[in-house]
Design a protein around this motif. Structure first.
Motif, mmCIF file in Angstrom:
data_model
loop_
_atom_site.group_PDB
_atom_site.id
_atom_site.type_symbol
_atom_site.label_atom_id
_atom_site.label_comp_id
_atom_site.label_asym_id
_atom_site.label_seq_id
_atom_site.Cartn_x
_atom_site.Cartn_y
_atom_site.Cartn_z
ATOM 1 N N ASN A 193 0.826 -1.209 0.000
ATOM 2 C CA ASN A 193 0.000 0.000 0.000
ATOM 3 C C ASN A 193 0.858 1.256 0.000
ATOM 4 O O ASN A 193 0.601 2.193 -0.755
ATOM 5 N N VAL A 194 1.878 1.255 0.836
ATOM 6 C CA VAL A 194 2.752 2.432 0.903
ATOM 7 C C VAL A 194 3.551 2.573 -0.393
ATOM 8 O O VAL A 194 3.898 3.671 -0.831
ATOM 9 N N ASP A 195 3.756 1.431 -1.028
ATOM 10 C CA ASP A 195 4.554 1.394 -2.262
ATOM 11 C C ASP A 195 3.817 2.019 -3.458
ATOM 12 O O ASP A 195 4.457 2.456 -4.422
ATOM 13 N N VAL A 196 2.474 2.072 -3.390
ATOM 14 C CA VAL A 196 1.678 2.479 -4.565
ATOM 15 C C VAL A 196 2.148 3.812 -5.180
ATOM 16 O O VAL A 196 2.507 3.852 -6.367
ATOM 17 N N PRO A 197 2.185 4.922 -4.423
ATOM 18 C CA PRO A 197 2.582 6.187 -5.072
ATOM 19 C C PRO A 197 4.042 6.206 -5.506
ATOM 20 O O PRO A 197 4.396 6.896 -6.469
#
Lengths: 232, 408
Positions: free
Chosen positions: A103-107
């Protein structure tokens, strides 16, 4: 940092025109923590959407970090959002099928960073919100407060110039809300500009400045209030 | 800046929500298995149907003349008929013949290069024709020479011996004498029936047997014989464009010339080919329909699953857009997700394809699949998948980023 001058946003249908924002002017300096309050339908969310480049505006001027955003195309707006703005949503908006790490990796993936850079940033930001030991968990395995912390980690991972928070404590109980608010204050103290939309006057009092919006206009730009701490 | 393909996150997300993806992968695998084997069968059948008989099919027709009554003199009627046919304007040539190529019915014999009961012969179709046979059938004599009128003998109904000379096809010559150039087969002796010697006087480039499913289809032998039969068949070759007109004209002319007979089975070589290969063309039609149906169902399945995923993930797509995803990035996400599902289906499908082909080879004498059908099938399936997912992916890309801030 953020400068809106005589901004207006009109929603048009065949039958009716709705003025969501009229002559809306607001200036936020670097490092400020500003709250935007107002009754339902006052234009808070429209302001947030325009400030975050999620929507376009009808007329007026909007400069973000020195850049006039009116003429930007979709790709440029996406890039600006990705590089300069961190979003925190009321309902967290985590992707349920991805663990905290992903999730944190998305952007970061949309920024085209290398795997090594991304890994370091993800670990650092989850560490900052106190969830580094749960990075393989799914959002559903966390409490609401923890989920919002993940959302904050996701917003921070890209090292944005400013954070836009939309009712960040709206779905949390008071204890978790206080915890999240404390985290935002810590982040602000480290130099990140924050603009927070809220309906909660108590939260607004904890920011440096409150902007009251009514009928699409800034009605009252209150003087800076003393920064409250979580413990107070 | 590098492109970050979200392979890992997509795979992990799919593994947590796998039923739909697995069903589509299974559907792709089954579709691939069936369409590759079906295409292989279609190509094989098409190749069979495309084989040339060696005859000028487009301008050739034939008919059967059956005389009756005690006054019927077959030999003189046949001579008169052939004179009449060959003299008809528009007719290139005509011949009395015992069988029609690729028609399904005819004569066959076995030829040997040595005498002896223990020597295996090589099967060949046998056509009885006179010196006009080559011209009427539009054959090419590539070595040796055509029959002359003096070669032609009269064959009675119960006669079982053979004339001393024959022409054979190149394929038959090469099978009979594998170590000899076909042209050098002219003058050699082969043995037929009860070890009767026959000298090869000519080699024909190509003439197929009457039986299209026979593995010796290219083996044919012409013997110079006029049949003294009351029921006989004439094969007539016309000038281009004259066939259909002459069919009716010839039928009437022959019936009028000698009323004590019946003219029947007037038919073209084109219609004969169509009839002989009907089973093949029906098979091709059915397999094509099945393939189109399967591809359509698979494409619709992919469209359905992706559309469902797009609807279910609207908020998520809006969030991704808010976090910086461009429209192409959203399209790429769904295309990649589909590609991964396709890949799973293709891996499974490749194994099933080979398995089904092995079963077909073992139980239905099917030829083994050529290797290139599998990559070609993979390409087709990937293309179908990507085209099917494109519409929903484009719709997903239109999701406004502002959706991320909506609470409903």
């Amino acid at each position: 940092m953020l400068s809106m001058t005589n901004l207006s946003k009109v929603f048009r249908t065949e039958l009716v025109e709705t003025h969501a924002l009229r002559d809306f002017s607001l200036h936020v300096d670097e490092g400020e923590f500003v709250s935007v309050t107002g009754p339902s339908g006052s234009g808070k969310t429209t302001f947030l959407n325009i400030a975050g480049l999620l929507e376009t505006y009808t007329s007026g001027d909007y400069t973000l970090d020195g850049q006039n955003v009116f003429t930007l195309n979709d790709r440029q707006r996406s890039r600006l959002r990705n590089e300069k703005i961190g979003f925190i949503f009321q309902s967290f908006n985590l992707i349920p099928d991805l663990n905290l790490y992903d999730n944190v990796d998305v952007p970061l993936r949309y920024r085209g960073m290398t795997a090594g850079d991304r890994h370091q940033r993800i670990c650092d930001s989850l560490e900052q919100v106190g969830l580094a030991n749960r990075m393989k968990h799914l959002p559903a395995q966390l409490s609401g407060g923890q989920q919002q912390r993940v959302a904050i980690a996701r917003a921070l991972a890209g090292d944005p110039r400013f954070l836009l928070a939309d009712e960040p404590t709206g779905n949390l109980d008071s204890q978790m809300a206080a915890s999240v608010m404390g985290l935002l204050q810590d982040i602000n103290q480290q130099g990140t500009t924050i603009v927070m939309v809220t309906h909660d006057p108590e939260l607004a009092r904890q920011t440096q400045r409150n902007v009251y919006v009514k009928d699409g206009r800034v009605c009252d730009e209150a003087a800076p209030v003393q920064l409250a701490t979580v413990n107070e | 800046m590098t492109h970050n393909w979200e392979t890992g996150p997509i795979l992990r997300a799919m593994s947590r929500n796998k039923v739909g993806a697995l069903l589509i992968a299974l559907q792709i695998a089954i579709t691939m298995t069936i369409i590759i084997n079906a295409i292989f069968i279609i190509v094989e059948r098409s190749a069979l149907m495309g084989r040339e008989s060696g005859v000028d099919e487009a301008n050739t027709f034939y008919l059967t003349s059956t005389g009756f009554g005690s006054a019927f003199n077959a030999s003189s009627v046949i001579d008169e008929d052939l004179r009449r046919l060959r003299g008809t304007p528009g007719v290139v040539d005509a011949v009395q013949i015992n069988a029609i190529p690729i028609s399904g019915g005819g004569w066959s014999m076995s030829l040997k290069t040595e005498t002896g009961a223990d020597i295996d012969g090589i099967g060949t179709a046998n056509y009885f024709v006179d010196e006009h046979g080559v011209d009427a059938l539009d054959l090419q004599v590539i070595a040796g020479e055509n029959f002359t009128a003096s070669d032609v003998r009269l064959r009675g109904r119960n006669q079982s011996d053979w004339p001393p000379v024959a022409m054979i096809t190149r394929a038959l010559a090469e099978n009979l004498f594998p170590d000899t150039n076909y042209a050098d087969v002219v003058g050699k002796t082969v043995y037929i029936g009860n070890d009767e010697p026959v000298t090869v006087t000519g080699i024909i480039d190509k003439l197929q047997a009457p039986w299209i499913g026979w593995d010796r289809l290219e083996h044919a032998m012409l013997t110079p014989e006029k049949m003294d039969f009351s029921s006989t068949r004439y094969l007539i070759r016309t000038e281009p464009g004259q066939r259909d007109r002459l069919m009716a004209e010839v039928e009437t002319a022959l019936a009028d010339a000698y009323p004590n007979r019946i003219i029947r089975d007037v038919d073209t070589l084109t219609a004969t080919r169509e009839r002989s290969y009907r089973r093949h063309s029906a098979m091709i039609t059915i397999l094509t329909a099945v393939m189109v149906l399967l591809c359509t169902i698979t494409a619709l399945g992919i469209v359905g699953l992706t559309s469902f995923n797009v609807s279910r993930r609207r908020k998520q797509i809006g969030t991704r857009r808010a976090l910086g995803a461009t429209k192409p990035a959203i399209i790429r996400y769904f295309m990649l997700e589909n590609l991964m599902i396709c890949t799973l289906g293709i891996v499974l499908g490749s194994a099933l394809t080979v398995g089904l082909n092995m079963a077909l080879v073992q139980w239905f004498n099917q030829t083994a699949l050529d290797w290139f059908y599998i990559p070609a099938g993979i390409g087709v399936l990937i293309l179908i998948g990507q085209l099917a997912v494109l519409g929903p992916a484009l719709r997903a890309a239109q999701t406004p980023p502002a959706l991320a801030t909506r609470t409903v």
